[in-house]
Structure formats: structure tokens, C-alpha cells
Design a protein around this motif. Sequence first.
Motif, mmCIF file in Angstrom:
data_model
loop_
_atom_site.group_PDB
_atom_site.id
_atom_site.type_symbol
_atom_site.label_atom_id
_atom_site.label_comp_id
_atom_site.label_asym_id
_atom_site.label_seq_id
_atom_site.Cartn_x
_atom_site.Cartn_y
_atom_site.Cartn_z
ATOM 1 N N ASP A 151 0.840 -1.208 0.000
ATOM 2 C CA ASP A 151 0.000 0.000 0.000
ATOM 3 C C ASP A 151 0.873 1.254 0.000
ATOM 4 N N GLY A 192 9.312 3.278 -1.996
ATOM 5 C CA GLY A 192 8.328 4.255 -1.530
ATOM 6 C C GLY A 192 8.989 5.481 -0.921
ATOM 7 N N SER A 240 10.645 14.210 -3.766
ATOM 8 C CA SER A 240 9.618 15.215 -4.039
ATOM 9 C C SER A 240 9.780 16.401 -3.098
ATOM 10 N N LYS A 263 2.234 1.917 -3.502
ATOM 11 C CA LYS A 263 1.271 2.203 -4.573
ATOM 12 C C LYS A 263 0.452 3.466 -4.344
ATOM 13 N N THR A 264 0.178 3.786 -3.088
ATOM 14 C CA THR A 264 -0.709 4.930 -2.841
ATOM 15 C C THR A 264 -0.011 6.240 -3.177
ATOM 16 N N GLU A 265 -0.779 7.203 -3.668
ATOM 17 C CA GLU A 265 -0.208 8.487 -4.096
ATOM 18 C C GLU A 265 -0.863 9.669 -3.391
ATOM 19 N N ASP A 266 -1.564 9.408 -2.276
ATOM 20 C CA ASP A 266 -2.201 10.504 -1.553
ATOM 21 C C ASP A 266 -1.615 10.592 -0.146
ATOM 22 N N LYS A 280 -0.016 7.804 2.171
ATOM 23 C CA LYS A 280 1.400 7.412 2.145
ATOM 24 C C LYS A 280 2.114 7.896 3.405
ATOM 25 N N ASN A 303 10.615 7.652 -3.582
ATOM 26 C CA ASN A 303 9.611 8.490 -4.245
ATOM 27 C C ASN A 303 9.269 9.715 -3.399
ATOM 28 N N ILE A 304 9.117 9.491 -2.082
ATOM 29 C CA ILE A 304 8.765 10.596 -1.183
ATOM 30 C C ILE A 304 9.887 11.623 -1.117
ATOM 31 N N GLN A 328 5.216 16.297 6.233
ATOM 32 C CA GLN A 328 5.380 15.119 5.377
ATOM 33 C C GLN A 328 6.792 14.535 5.497
#
Length: 711
Positions: free
Chosen positions: A206, A248, A255, A209-212, A215, A251-252, A261
Motif C-alpha cells: 500500500d 516508496g 519530491s 502504490k498509494t499516491e495521496d 502514504k 519516491n517521497i 510530510q
Amino acid sequence: PGGLAMASASGDTNATLKRCLGVLRDARNDSEQFAALLLVTKVVKAGEIDAKTRRQIFDAIGFTFPNRLLTSRQPPAGCPDHTFRALGLTLLACFCTDPELAGHSQILNKIPTFNDILVSPCDPDSTSMIDDAYQCLSAVMATARGPRELVTKGTVSALCQAYVNGSYGSDRALTLLLGLLAIAEAKCWQRDAPRLLAVLSKLSDDFLKTEDMTKFELCEVLPHFIPLSPPLTQDSQGSECLHRLYEGLANILGSKLSQSQLDPALKLAACLVQACGSEWIPAGSAGSKFLALLVNLACVEVRLTLEEPNPFELQGEKEVVTACYVLIEMGIQECLREEKPLLEEVQKIQLMRIMEEAFGAIIFYLRQVKQEELQDPFIFASVRILGAWMAEETSSLKQEICELLPFLVHYAKKHFKEGSPAASLPQPELVSTEGSGLPQDALRFLLPGFCHLTAEDRPRDILISEGAPALLCEYFLRQWEVLTSKPGSLTPLTSTEMSLQTACGIFLNLVVIAPDLIRRDKTFSSLMDMLLKSLPLLLPQKDHLVLAANFATLGLMMARILASSAVLQGTQSAQEFFGAAIRFLSQAHAAQADPGSDCLAVAVSPAYASAWADVRELWFLGMQALAGCVPLFPWLPQAVLQARWLEDLSELLTHVAPASVDFELIAAFQGVLVELARASKPCRGVILSRRGGEWANLYGMAALEQCLSEP
């Protein structure tokens, strides 16, 4: 039922309950009892039940009726199969809101029943049963015995299945799992590792894959499912989870993030580092860039926070900075790593410069710490990470570290004096700053840095003026007590033994550079006494040769300085110590076949071979120190004769090829032999009788040859 509905609607729950309990008392058969219980459960579901009312229900029916309902397999005509079980669960859920009843054995022995309900197929009519089962399990977990009972009775497995299957109420399953892991993580993983790995697999999937915003919520949840033991890297499913977490996080962190966050992402990364080191980061360009970015972000966070005038307005900020410390410590280790490094040389140089700036901020912060703040676990974490830097980086921030030394000595002294035996306590995890317990062994993390600093004039003078040597002696004696506290034999290699070895390194520096301090400070007499008594116990322990080498060499070097002290004047402890030291030195080398020829060659003894890299330098220092002791202790040559070292050494040098004995080893042997020959006629006689003059000439031992030729 119509009257019941009206009563409930009007809020007159107690009046209705009295009617129900009255019917229950007057019931003449099972059918009437069931009807009365049905009324009671409807009252329970219809409105809020206060503690007094709840107790009235329990006093009226106890556990007997709910137990019968749970085991009954014959529902009333026209009712679903689970009707009786549902009624029984409703009553137990009502009782469980009383903490005293929630911990009752009659509730605890229903745990398997609650578990079964969570993993059974769910239809729309049974959701209330699942709600009641979760309510019961939540109440049990809040009791003293509850968590242990839940773990041993299989609740972890049931909760894992409920969550992985996405069953009704799975969010409550996750909440309960988090609670159990917080209380009994090790036991949960021992009993249910495959099930917990399945949960981690789902969570990591999860997370990738999650993008909101989910995460970032998962960043908060995931650390609870990353075990310190067993390592995830040893399991294929665990390794897959780690790779998804790496992707994951990559990716975070690649950004643009807000502070809210970034913080949970850094804490998740720190948790992975604590559990797996850097093994979860893949080798190659992408992995090295990610690692460098991670450490860079951690350093920036430390600077931004600690350089502020009032750095911690919120407790959460301490947790984030402490997580950054974990990442920075990994950065230090990776910059020093030579075998299969993840970082390129350019990246290492850049990171060392960035970390130096972060440590400047840490030093700045520690200089502002007030006396009343010393028990804050965050201060401990800050001192610990600074100790890791001082242990490896000896050239940077030297001025700043010297200025901080008085604080570090005071801090270590306060924690040592106020605590119980330091190394006997578990060390706090770096990521956690919760709790008020005082971490005791701050000194352990400062020892390697102190060892470097005692070799330099200015920091050594500061350490001496602040009373560090006396503190280190006390600490050393305490650590030895801890190491030998288990009956039978010494414990295996631990942080305690490493602390003792590092402290020996500090004392050796002081012996060589500041011998006057050894003479005048009485605490070193206590240390000498301890070494005399300890080496004979330590040397026979096969797994502690490095520590024995430290004790032997330090004791011999201190004995040269403290030769006039009473404890060294031929006492039993002194003779036993020197006997053990002679055994350590004399048994280090042996003859063995030379694969390249038919001759024998001198080699390190098999018992010493695995530790020789750590023992070698100490052995040579010990030989020099023993040679220096011979003229000071008239009884020492006799101890050498009793050990038959001269005969064994003559045998060795006579039979091996001279080319196999290097110059440094020849010089070490000659140093001891010359002093023995000068100080003792019996020793000189043994050497001569064993053709000592011949092999002295053969090996180029000119000083020994001359000594033996004198009348």
C-alpha cells in the motif's frame, strides 16, 4: 417489546432494566430465560449503561448465562444460527466495559472465541458480533494480564488475518495490533512472525502504490511492524517488503515536501536503519544517491532545529531529530566503509563536510543545556551521536570539542554516579525519547573519542583537570563487576567487554604520556590491584584473549611506574599476575611446517591466530614492559624459570628457520632475554646451557651475545 421500545425512547433505561431482571429471576424454563435475556441485551444496546446498572446486570446473570449462550448450537425457531452467540457476546461486551470484569478469568478464557469471530466469514447480520468481539479484545488489552493472554491465546494471528483479508472492522484489527506490538513486540514476533510479515507485506505494498496523504500516514504505522529481530533481510518476503519501502521512501524524498510530510518519512527511514543497517538500500548509483540524500536531509534537519534559540517547543521535534541522529550515524559508518562501499569517494567527502556542520550544531546545542535538563533522554541521544563522531573523526571541530569536554565529563559522571551498574541495564533505543528513565551508560559512547583525545596534549589536560581519570577508573572497576557477575564463567563478548578494552586504551595513553598522574592519583593503585587479581581469572577464558592482552599489557606497564607500591612487593596476587602475564607472552608463538620448504617456521600459535590482529601490538608492548619490570622485581626471574619459558624459547629458536623470524620479533625476544640474563645467574645459566650464545649469534642478537660473553 412495545413497552420496552417506549421506555427506551423516553430514556427510562433503568426502569426497563428492572422489569427485565425481574422477568429473568422469575423465569421457569429455558424459553422464558431466553426471552428475558433478549430483553436485557436490547436494553444494553438501546442506551448508555452506567457502571451501577452494568453491575446490576452482572449480579443478576453472572457469566453462566453468557457462557451457555456462546456454546448453544440450537437457535430459536426462525432465528439465524448465530443468535445465541450474538446475545452472549453483547453481554460480555457490556461486562468488559468494567475494567475489573475485563480481566476476569471467565473473560480471558473466551479470547479464542473472540479470535474465531474475527476470522470467520462475515455476513451483514454478524457485524454486531464482530464489533462486540473487538470491544472485548480492546478491553482485555487494557488490563494488566491482558496483553500476555492475548499473545499466548492467538489473538495476534487472528488480528493479522482480519487485517490482511480486509474483513469488516480491519481498521480496528490494525489498531489492536499496534497496541500489542507496543507492549510485547518480541513475543509477538516469536510466536507469529509469518502472520506479521503478511501484514507488513500488505502495508508496504500500500505504501508503494498509494499516491495521496495515506502514504504519510503509513509512514507513522510501518515502524511498528519492522522488527529488530529476526532481521527482515534473512527472509525473502521480508526482503521484498524492504525493497518496496525503499522505493516508496525514494519516491517521497525525491519530491518537494512540507515539514509534516518529511518528518514521518525520516522516522521510518531511521527505523529501517536500526533494524537492518544500510542493507535495505540497494547498491549502485540510485542507492548511493538515495543514501547521500537521506543523510543530507538528516543533517539539514539537525541544523535547522538545533541552531534555533529555543529549539524544542514540541516534543515531536525531539523525536524527529533523534531519528536524524540514527541516519547520521549510518552516514558515518558508510563514509568509513571500505569493503563494498555504497558511497563513492566524492560523495563521502561531501557528506563528511555536511555532517561536520551538523555536529557543530549539536555541540552548540549541548553548550546551552541547563543542569535541570540533564535527565532528558534527548540529551543522552545527542551525547551518544557526538561520541560516534569523536570516535571516528579526530581532526575536525577540535576547538569546539575541547570547549565542550567539561560538560561531557560532568554529564558522564552524573549518569554514572546516579545509576545502578551501567552495562547491566538495557540501552535505550536511539529513536525513542519517550519515558523518564535515566540512561546510565553515557560514558560507554564517549570512551572511543576520549581514547583519541588522551593522545593529544590540550584535550588530555582538560580531561585530567575535570577528573576524567578517576571517573574512568571507577567505571572500569564497575564494568569488570558486571562482566564477571554471572556465576561459572565470563559472559560472551558484549558492550561491557568492549568498554573495558577501550578504557584500557585510554589508560595505556596515560601511562605512556602522563606517568606522573599514575604515580600520584590513588585511584590507579586500586586499578593496579584489580588487574593483579583479574588477569589470572581472565586468561584461561578462550573467548576473551583480546581483553586479557589489554589487562596483561596495561598491568605490566603500570607495574613499572608503581613498582614501589606495597601490592607489588612479592605478594601472592602480584606473583599470580606476573605468572599469567608470562603465560600470555610465552604462548603466542610456535613452530609449524613451512609449506614452501622442509623447514619449520615460527608462526602465531593457533589459539592466538583469530585474535592476532587485535593482540599483536599489545603483545609487543607487553614484551617491552616485561623487560622493564625484570630489574625492578627481584623475584620475577624465578617466575620465568618456573614457567620454563627460557627452555621453550630456546627450543623454538633452535628448530625454526632463522629467515622465518622477523626483526621486530627478534628484538622483542632479545629485550626480555638480556634483562633476565643480567638480573639472574640462574636465567643466564639456562640460556647458556641451551646454546644461547650460538642462536644469539645466528639471529643477530648482538646485545644478548655480548651479555652472555661477559664473565
